[in-house]
Design a protein around this motif. Structure first.
Motif, mmCIF file in Angstrom:
data_model
loop_
_atom_site.group_PDB
_atom_site.id
_atom_site.type_symbol
_atom_site.label_atom_id
_atom_site.label_comp_id
_atom_site.label_asym_id
_atom_site.label_seq_id
_atom_site.Cartn_x
_atom_site.Cartn_y
_atom_site.Cartn_z
ATOM 1 N N MET A 215 -3.104 -8.877 5.379
ATOM 2 C CA MET A 215 -2.608 -7.805 4.319
ATOM 3 C C MET A 215 -1.276 -7.344 5.074
ATOM 4 N N VAL A 216 -0.374 -6.779 4.185
ATOM 5 C CA VAL A 216 0.581 -6.008 4.840
ATOM 6 C C VAL A 216 0.839 -4.489 4.171
ATOM 7 N N ASP A 217 1.010 -4.509 2.992
ATOM 8 C CA ASP A 217 1.021 -3.114 2.348
ATOM 9 C C ASP A 217 -0.335 -2.784 1.771
ATOM 10 N N GLY A 218 -1.110 -3.676 1.507
ATOM 11 C CA GLY A 218 -2.547 -3.211 0.894
ATOM 12 C C GLY A 218 -2.373 -2.775 -0.254
ATOM 13 N N GLY A 220 -0.933 -4.213 -3.324
ATOM 14 C CA GLY A 220 -0.372 -5.221 -4.231
ATOM 15 C C GLY A 220 1.029 -5.804 -4.357
ATOM 16 N N MET A 221 1.712 -5.271 -3.442
ATOM 17 C CA MET A 221 3.204 -5.588 -3.519
ATOM 18 C C MET A 221 3.935 -6.783 -2.835
ATOM 19 N N CYS A 222 3.326 -7.039 -1.549
ATOM 20 C CA CYS A 222 3.805 -8.301 -0.967
ATOM 21 C C CYS A 222 3.556 -9.652 -1.393
ATOM 22 N N GLY A 223 2.059 -9.642 -1.715
ATOM 23 C CA GLY A 223 1.588 -11.009 -1.995
ATOM 24 C C GLY A 223 0.931 -11.812 -0.719
ATOM 25 N N SER A 224 0.901 -11.200 0.412
ATOM 26 C CA SER A 224 0.528 -11.829 1.554
ATOM 27 C C SER A 224 -0.933 -12.202 1.454
ATOM 28 N N CYS A 225 -1.755 -11.174 0.764
ATOM 29 C CA CYS A 225 -3.105 -11.230 0.884
ATOM 30 C C CYS A 225 -3.691 -12.288 -0.142
ATOM 31 N N PHE A 235 -5.157 -10.820 -5.775
ATOM 32 C CA PHE A 235 -4.626 -10.197 -4.467
ATOM 33 C C PHE A 235 -5.570 -9.330 -4.056
ATOM 34 N N CYS A 237 -6.020 -7.340 -1.640
ATOM 35 C CA CYS A 237 -5.928 -5.764 -1.481
ATOM 36 C C CYS A 237 -6.277 -5.036 -2.832
HETATM 37 FE FE1 FES Z 1 0.401 -6.979 -0.037
HETATM 38 FE FE2 FES Z 1 -1.962 -7.373 -0.950
HETATM 39 S S1 FES Z 1 -1.323 -6.964 1.135
HETATM 40 S S2 FES Z 1 -0.138 -7.711 -2.051
#
Ligand code: FES
Ligand code: FAD
Ligand code: MG
Length: 283
Positions: A215-218, A220-225, A235, A237
């Protein structure tokens, strides 16, 4: 700034901090997590709220030192401060009174499972906890889990305490012996959660896992998770981190979990080389 008011070494490389965070403590529910940054150059670290005390305005975090950022976090002492903590994040668990729940914890996963076991216990659910670790020294949260469980069974990979083998072996024995809980909750490393789901699928027992996707932003904005659950992209997070384990694509998630290994290795090497001068001791 969030002051560390208590620091405990629970096991080699596993630390507990109680930190001032009144806003988060006031709203924390089982299953919630937060993202912290130690200082302005710090990586964002997602950790589960292992406990909270709204009266005292504190939250408890338990973390294992696995890489650069968690090792740096572990150098903080009582009285030091963490720059920022964002939370509570994620969808909290929908915990209701059931007849029987089995909580299966692997390694440091026992800290995130504790608030869930506690919530089930407070509602009058029979809680059977299975706690696994590599060795006896690595077994943490023993007293806490015993307080909120009707039964606790332990396993160690090396046989130094309790059942000799993986915690999933304990689970298989219980289910093969006829136990049919309403739900199994499993939290730990991905291979352990995947193995738990394989066992419970054989016996047709509902299983909830808590995914530690990167996770990056946690928020729901970056899509990493993103993870695939029941063939759909989610997502973790915001829609998780808890999901129906039988629907999670663990193979894809485990592959995604290693996508920054080269960078993580380099960060650790650089950190070790410059640890003396690091900014982690700021108050
Ligand atoms: Fe970025 Fe979930 S951590 S969308
Ligand atoms: P690195 O060397 O950077 O990474 C080591 C491994 O950790 C990586 O290969 C990757 O698999 C994982 N990782 C790295 N960065 C992240 C990230 N941003 N998000 C998720 N995984 C990452 N750990 C605990 O010890 N206690 C907890 O209560 C806990 N709760 C978590 C709750 C959630 C919702 C998530 C997503 C993760 C949680 N983790 C927890 C895992 C913890 O965030 C990672 O161990 C930590 O970020 C590793 O950082 P590092 O720089 O020390 O290690
Ligand atoms: Mg890192």
């Amino acid at each position: 700034m969030h002051r560390i008011i208590k620091r405990e070494e629970l096991a080699p490389k596993i630390k507990l901090f109680v930190v001032e965070a009144p806003e988060i403590a006031a709203h924390a529910r089982p299953g919630h997590f937060f993202v912290l940054r130690m200082h302005e150059h710090g990586e964002r670290i997602p950790l589960t709220i292992a406990d909270s005390d709204p009266g005292a305005g504190t939250i408890t975090m338990v973390f294992q030192e696995v890489g650069k950022s968690t090792c740096e976090l572990g150098t903080l002492e009582e009285g030091d401060s963490i720059l920022d903590i964002v939370g509570p994040l994620g969808t909290p668990r929908d915990i209701r009174r059931l007849d029987t729940v089995v909580c299966v914890a692997g390694g440091v996963g026992v800290a995130p499972i504790y608030p869930e076991a506690k919530a089930f216990h407070e509602l009058g659910t029979r809680v059977i906890s299975l706690v696994g670790a590599q060795t006896k020294d690595m077994l943490i949260f023993k007293d806490r889990m015993e307080t909120v469980s009707d039964e606790v069974h332990y396993s160690t990979d090396d046989g130094s305490f309790g059942y000799h083998g993986f915690v999933t072996g304990l689970l298989r024995d219980l289910l093969a012996g006829g136990l049919r809980p309403d739900e199994v909750v499993a939290i730990g490393p991905l291979p352990m959660m995947r193995a738990t789901c394989k066992v419970t699928a054989e016996f047709g027992v509902k299983t909830i896992v808590s995914l530690n996707a990167i996770m990056v932003d946690g928020t729901g904005m970056c899509g990493s998770c993103r993870v695939t659950v029941d063939g759909k992209t989610m997502f973790s997070c915001v829609e998780g981190p808890a999901f129906d384990g039988h629907k999670v694509d663990f193979e894809e998630l485990m592959a995604r979990q290693t996508r920054f290994l080269a960078e993580e290795k380099l960060a650790m090497e650089r950190y070790k080389a410059h640890a003396e001068g690091c900014k982690c001791r700021r108050k």
